[in-house]
Scaffold this motif. Structure first.
Motif, PDB file in Angstrom:
ATOM      1  N   ARG A  55      -9.158  -4.716   2.187  1.00 16.61           N
ATOM      2  CA  ARG A  55      -7.922  -3.982   1.892  1.00 16.61           C
ATOM      3  C   ARG A  55      -7.258  -4.515   0.630  1.00 16.61           C
ATOM      4  O   ARG A  55      -6.766  -3.743  -0.200  1.00 16.61           O
ATOM      5  CB  ARG A  55      -6.962  -4.099   3.074  1.00 16.61           C
ATOM      6  CG  ARG A  55      -7.340  -3.284   4.300  1.00 16.61           C
ATOM      7  CD  ARG A  55      -6.342  -3.520   5.414  1.00 16.61           C
ATOM      8  NE  ARG A  55      -4.978  -3.169   5.014  1.00 16.61           N
ATOM      9  CZ  ARG A  55      -3.896  -3.437   5.744  1.00 16.61           C
ATOM     10  NH1 ARG A  55      -4.021  -4.067   6.917  1.00 16.61           N
ATOM     11  NH2 ARG A  55      -2.703  -3.091   5.320  1.00 16.61           N
ATOM     12  N   GLU A  64       3.849   3.423  -4.908  1.00 10.40           N
ATOM     13  CA  GLU A  64       3.071   4.264  -5.811  1.00 10.40           C
ATOM     14  C   GLU A  64       2.334   3.432  -6.851  1.00 10.40           C
ATOM     15  O   GLU A  64       1.200   3.747  -7.218  1.00 10.40           O
ATOM     16  CB  GLU A  64       3.999   5.271  -6.498  1.00 10.40           C
ATOM     17  CG  GLU A  64       4.629   6.272  -5.527  1.00 10.40           C
ATOM     18  CD  GLU A  64       5.492   7.281  -6.245  1.00 10.40           C
ATOM     19  OE1 GLU A  64       5.609   7.170  -7.504  1.00 10.40           O
ATOM     20  OE2 GLU A  64       6.059   8.164  -5.592  1.00 10.40           O
ATOM     21  N   SER A  65       2.968   2.398  -7.354  1.00 12.97           N
ATOM     22  CA  SER A  65       2.336   1.564  -8.383  1.00 12.97           C
ATOM     23  C   SER A  65       2.889   0.147  -8.283  1.00 12.97           C
ATOM     24  O   SER A  65       3.969  -0.077  -7.724  1.00 12.97           O
ATOM     25  CB  SER A  65       2.600   2.124  -9.791  1.00 12.97           C
ATOM     26  OG  SER A  65       3.996   2.140 -10.061  1.00 12.97           O
ATOM     27  N   ASN A  98      -3.998  -1.478 -11.322  1.00 14.44           N
ATOM     28  CA  ASN A  98      -3.568  -2.763 -10.759  1.00 14.44           C
ATOM     29  C   ASN A  98      -4.449  -3.927 -11.179  1.00 14.44           C
ATOM     30  O   ASN A  98      -4.067  -5.081 -10.977  1.00 14.44           O
ATOM     31  CB  ASN A  98      -3.551  -2.683  -9.227  1.00 14.44           C
ATOM     32  CG  ASN A  98      -2.502  -1.726  -8.716  1.00 14.44           C
ATOM     33  OD1 ASN A  98      -1.577  -1.352  -9.441  1.00 14.44           O
ATOM     34  ND2 ASN A  98      -2.640  -1.300  -7.475  1.00 14.44           N
ATOM     35  N   TYR A  99      -5.630  -3.654 -11.744  1.00 10.27           N
ATOM     36  CA  TYR A  99      -6.539  -4.753 -12.076  1.00 10.27           C
ATOM     37  C   TYR A  99      -5.975  -5.675 -13.154  1.00 10.27           C
ATOM     38  O   TYR A  99      -6.431  -6.804 -13.305  1.00 10.27           O
ATOM     39  CB  TYR A  99      -7.893  -4.206 -12.532  1.00 10.27           C
ATOM     40  CG  TYR A  99      -8.992  -5.241 -12.496  1.00 10.27           C
ATOM     41  CD1 TYR A  99      -9.603  -5.583 -11.303  1.00 10.27           C
ATOM     42  CD2 TYR A  99      -9.404  -5.894 -13.653  1.00 10.27           C
ATOM     43  CE1 TYR A  99     -10.592  -6.537 -11.256  1.00 10.27           C
ATOM     44  CE2 TYR A  99     -10.400  -6.849 -13.612  1.00 10.27           C
ATOM     45  CZ  TYR A  99     -10.987  -7.167 -12.415  1.00 10.27           C
ATOM     46  OH  TYR A  99     -11.964  -8.132 -12.380  1.00 10.27           O
ATOM     47  N   LYS A 148      -6.997  -0.197  -7.273  1.00  8.41           N
ATOM     48  CA  LYS A 148      -6.276   1.071  -7.296  1.00  8.41           C
ATOM     49  C   LYS A 148      -5.545   1.242  -8.622  1.00  8.41           C
ATOM     50  O   LYS A 148      -4.888   0.316  -9.113  1.00  8.41           O
ATOM     51  CB  LYS A 148      -5.276   1.104  -6.140  1.00  8.41           C
ATOM     52  CG  LYS A 148      -4.459   2.392  -6.065  1.00  8.41           C
ATOM     53  CD  LYS A 148      -3.464   2.321  -4.918  1.00  8.41           C
ATOM     54  CE  LYS A 148      -2.584   3.561  -4.876  1.00  8.41           C
ATOM     55  NZ  LYS A 148      -1.570   3.465  -3.793  1.00  8.41           N
ATOM     56  N   ASP A 149      -5.689   2.424  -9.210  1.00 11.54           N
ATOM     57  CA  ASP A 149      -4.985   2.788 -10.448  1.00 11.54           C
ATOM     58  C   ASP A 149      -5.196   1.705 -11.512  1.00 11.54           C
ATOM     59  O   ASP A 149      -6.324   1.347 -11.831  1.00 11.54           O
ATOM     60  CB  ASP A 149      -3.499   3.021 -10.164  1.00 11.54           C
ATOM     61  CG  ASP A 149      -3.280   4.188  -9.216  1.00 11.54           C
ATOM     62  OD1 ASP A 149      -4.153   5.073  -9.174  1.00 11.54           O
ATOM     63  OD2 ASP A 149      -2.259   4.195  -8.503  1.00 11.54           O
ATOM     64  N   GLU A 153       0.814  -1.220   0.000  1.00 15.32           N
ATOM     65  CA  GLU A 153       0.000   0.000   0.000  1.00 15.32           C
ATOM     66  C   GLU A 153       0.844   1.266   0.000  1.00 15.32           C
ATOM     67  O   GLU A 153       0.371   2.334  -0.418  1.00 15.32           O
ATOM     68  CB  GLU A 153      -0.930  -0.008   1.216  1.00 15.32           C
ATOM     69  CG  GLU A 153      -2.069  -1.020   1.101  1.00 15.32           C
ATOM     70  CD  GLU A 153      -2.837  -1.165   2.389  1.00 15.32           C
ATOM     71  OE1 GLU A 153      -3.915  -1.796   2.359  1.00 15.32           O
ATOM     72  OE2 GLU A 153      -2.376  -0.676   3.436  1.00 15.32           O
ATOM     73  N   ALA A 208      -9.247  -3.356  -2.382  1.00 10.45           N
ATOM     74  CA  ALA A 208      -8.997  -1.937  -2.647  1.00 10.45           C
ATOM     75  C   ALA A 208      -7.651  -1.747  -3.339  1.00 10.45           C
ATOM     76  O   ALA A 208      -7.510  -0.885  -4.222  1.00 10.45           O
ATOM     77  CB  ALA A 208      -9.045  -1.146  -1.342  1.00 10.45           C
ATOM     78  N   LEU A 209      -6.662  -2.538  -2.964  1.00  8.79           N
ATOM     79  CA  LEU A 209      -5.359  -2.462  -3.625  1.00  8.79           C
ATOM     80  C   LEU A 209      -5.448  -2.919  -5.073  1.00  8.79           C
ATOM     81  O   LEU A 209      -4.809  -2.337  -5.965  1.00  8.79           O
ATOM     82  CB  LEU A 209      -4.350  -3.324  -2.855  1.00  8.79           C
ATOM     83  CG  LEU A 209      -2.926  -3.375  -3.412  1.00  8.79           C
ATOM     84  CD1 LEU A 209      -2.283  -1.995  -3.367  1.00  8.79           C
ATOM     85  CD2 LEU A 209      -2.082  -4.385  -2.645  1.00  8.79           C
TER      86      LEU A 209
END
Length: 713
Positions: A416, A384-385, A426-427, A423-424, A381, A419-420
């Motif tokens: 959690r 940044e990426s 990441n999928y 994010k951005d 977490e 959500a990670l």
């Protein structure tokens, strides 16, 4: 031909172009912040062709309830089951395959323009502009083809293994190709083990392909062309040793790879980091026993340090992959943590693959509960990426969610982790369709078991059915959650979902749904009760349609019949009405007839339900339904048949139960009763004596006749 050109018109066009260029030049932003008039505009920021679209999309955000972009945005065309999603995507890709087949079979149609003027010579230029090599017809090679080394370079760069083998033979083999090209060809052979790789062009096939676990066995082709090319290289360079060792280690020919490593070391040939990474990954095939394997692992790391070879992220992943494959135990866990700590001192942070192997090592299925995932999430977490670096990176999220569901049983960690993932960008690390389905299976399961009811329903509304179509086991968890929450409206909707998802033929799942509906039926409002009764009636109609289809068509697998408990639940739900003309009574009658004709599996687990339904039916004037229910109880030998028959007859005859019992015991005046009442009386005697009343009368009269005849003699 050129006499009709209007010069003033052409001059006006030229002047317009000149004015446009002048305006654009005046609008160009300066590249520096210095200006003579005191105004300092910011420096120009280079933009890509899709930056504006991405900025607009960021203001809206993704819609999790929308269908995938590959499907038509139409409620009548969006597939809502796993089978339809797969068929829809693969059929669309089949069209692209047909186009590729035409391109390859009729390549001459795509090399020249057939619409050139008749008097002009056809030139071999391409139709497409700009020319795209991936869409151009591929060259074909045979024994009569005239090839050069440039053709071999083309096939090597495009990973065309079979064409490379053909061209290599046409060029004369090892003696007809220069050393640089031989090494490039050797790299291709070692990477794919002399087998044609799967095409990377068909995305949907790879997305929906079955997840076949990699076979961990020595599959290296001994004595093949790769070994011959390596032997023909003189002198053998570092590049040649590196590619042959990595190829053998990749396909688990560990002993031969280790021998070549020692040979290169003795000859003073320096090897690369990738070579040692591949050797670290196959230690389990080189040594037996944890102690020997651990010693070999440490010796390889020390050897890298002695030769001045810098490790990288792949080195850490290779070490952890080997350790996780050796088994479990505190010793291996401490070794893995020690290696991670040493690599962190070198500035090498674990990647997703490294964390995946740590989860495999610490969170065994039957091992003690170890919460290593919290620390991993804390580290990820903060980054940044998350950029994918290795193919096994896609295994992290599916394994971590499985740990949240089965090992730790923690909904907070699961949220959690999700959500990670969202994010951005990441999928993209979720993996293929198989891994995506397993990921959401674990997520929905842990939510149903450990999340608050409101949060679970929100999650189901967001994911089902566009993102995830639950499997039967997950649907059972959803039904249990809705039953505990008393959500009768949602339980009625579950039946329509089972039909849409293509799993409505699973008899056990339908039985579980109806049992849940019966358990929370009495706490619902009248409107919800009506929906639940309609759903129960539809279950029976759907089953009848499936049976009729099975009779007309020779199906490979027969349709599962509804159980007697399922029919009993349908009867219980549909009989909750005081209206004699309600069509639900027809459903009750049909379900009872199925029970009597032995068209159901087993017997009802709650026979008292049928006794209560018989009394309800008699109260509203449905004497035939009451008679069938009591008769079925008597034929099955349930104790409830005696009390049910007296109660129902009392309602039908409007007499007290004591008087009805006396009437049944004396068996006088039964012939004058209504046929339905007479059937109930027969059921009473069948339940009490094991034989119908008519049989008893017949046997009594025959005995009396025999006695009278003996007296006459």
């Amino acid at each position: 031909m050129y006499s009709n050109i209007n010069l003033p018109r052409q001059w006006s066009r030229l002047s317009y172009i000149y004015r446009t260029l002048t305006t654009l030049e005046g609008q160009t932003l300066p590249q520096s912040t210095k200006s003579s008039d005191g105004i300092s505009p910011p420096p120009r920021i280079p933009r890509g062709p899709t930056d504006i679209l991405q900025a607009l999309a960021a203001t809206v955000g993704p819609d999790p309830t929308a269908a995938h972009y590959k499907y038509h945005d139409d409620p009548y065309l969006i597939p809502l089951s796993n089978f339809r999603k797969r068929s829809y995507a693969l059929s669309a890709e089949a069209g692209r395959k047909a186009a590729a087949w035409i391109r390859d079979e009729h390549a001459e149609l795509f090399n020249t323009r057939e619409w050139d003027p008749p008097g002009k010579m056809k030139t071999p230029y391409f139709n497409a502009d700009p020319h795209i090599d991936a869409f151009a017809p591929k060259p074909l090679y045979n024994d009569e083809s005239k090839v050069t080394e440039e053709d071999l370079k083309y096939t090597i760069n495009n990973a065309l293994l079979e064409d490379s083998l053909k061209i290599f033979q046409l060029l004369g083999g090892t003696s007809g190709v220069n050393e640089e090209l031989r090494i490039a060809f050797l790299q291709l052979l070692c990477f794919y083990n002399e087998k044609e790789p799967d095409s990377m062009e068909w995305l949907e096939e790879r997305w929906f392909s079955a997840n076949i676990r990699e076979r961990q066995a020595a599959t290296w082709k001994l004595g093949g062309l790769a070994d011959k090319i390596f032997e023909s290289l003189e002198p053998k360079t570092s590049e040649a040793y590196c590619c042959i060792i990595q190829g053998m280690a990749k396909y688990y020919q560990a002993e031969r790879a280790y021998v070549l490593t020692q040979e290169a070391k003795d000859n003073g040939i320096k090897l690369s980091t990738s070579v040692y990474n591949s050797l670290l990954g196959c230690i389990g095939f080189l040594k037996e026993g944890t102690a020997l394997r651990t010693e070999t692992l440490k010796s390889l790391l020390v050897e890298m340090e002695e030769q001045g070879i810098s490790p990288n992220n792949e080195t850490l992943t290779s070490c952890l992959r080997s350790i996780s494959a050796w088994g479990g135990g505190k010793m291996l866990q401490q070794l893995a943590l020690q290696i991670v700590a040493e690599f962190k001192k070198l500035g090498i942070e674990p990647g997703l693959s490294a964390y995946y192997y740590l989860l495999c090592l610490f969170c065994k299925e039957r091992g003690p509960r170890v919460d290593i995932l919290s620390g991993i999430l804390n580290d990820l977490e903060k980054r940044e990426s998350l950029e994918p670096k290795e193919p096994t990176d896609t295994n992290f999220f599916i394994t971590a969610m499985g740990v949240c569901s089965d090992h730790l049983q923690d909904i907070n960690l699961a949220e959690r982790l999700h959500a990670l993932l969202m994010k951005d960008d990441n999928y993209k690390l979720v993996g293929d369709a198989y891994k995506e389905s397993i990921y959401y299976r674990h997520f929905v399961t842990v939510a149903c078991r450990h999340a608050p009811f409101e949060r679970t329903t929100q999650l189901l509304d967001m994911l089902v059915p566009n993102v995830y179509v639950p499997e039967p086991t997950v649907m059972e968890e959803i039904i249990k959650t809705l039953e505990v929450g008393g959500a009768g409206d949602r339980l009625a909707q579950v039946w329509s979902q089972l039909v849409v998802f293509g799993i409505a033929k699973r008899a056990k799942l339908v039985e579980r749904l109806l049992s849940a509906m019966c358990s929370c039926y009495q706490y619902q409002e009248n409107e919800v009760k009506e929906k639940m009764r309609a759903a129960a009636a539809d279950v029976l109609r759907y089953s009848q349609l499936a049976e009729d289809k099975e009779e007309t068509k020779d199906l490979r697998s027969p349709t599962q019949k509804l159980s007697a408990t399922t029919l009993s639940n349908i009867i219980e739900l549909c009989s909750d009405t005081q209206d004699k003309s309600d069509p639900n009574w027809d459903t009750v009658s049909e379900a009872l007839q199925k029970l009597r004709r032995s068209e159901a599996v087993g017997v009802p687990n709650k026979p008292q339900v049928l006794a209560d339904v018989a009394q309800k039916a008699a109260t509203v004037g449905k004497a035939g339904i009451a008679a069938v229910a009591v008769t079925y109880l008597a034929e099955c030998g349930f104790e409830e048949a005696i009390s049910a028959s007296t109660q129902v007859l009392g309602v039908m005859l409007n007499r007290p139960q004591e008087e009805v019992k006396q009437l049944l015991q004396e068996r006088q005046g039964l012939d004058s009763l209504h046929p339905s009442a007479l059937a109930i009386a027969d059921a009473y005697h069948l339940a009490k004596t094991g034989a119908p009343a008519q049989d008893l009368d017949t046997s009594t009269s025959s005995e009396s006749d025999s006695e009278s005849s003996s007296e006459d003699e």
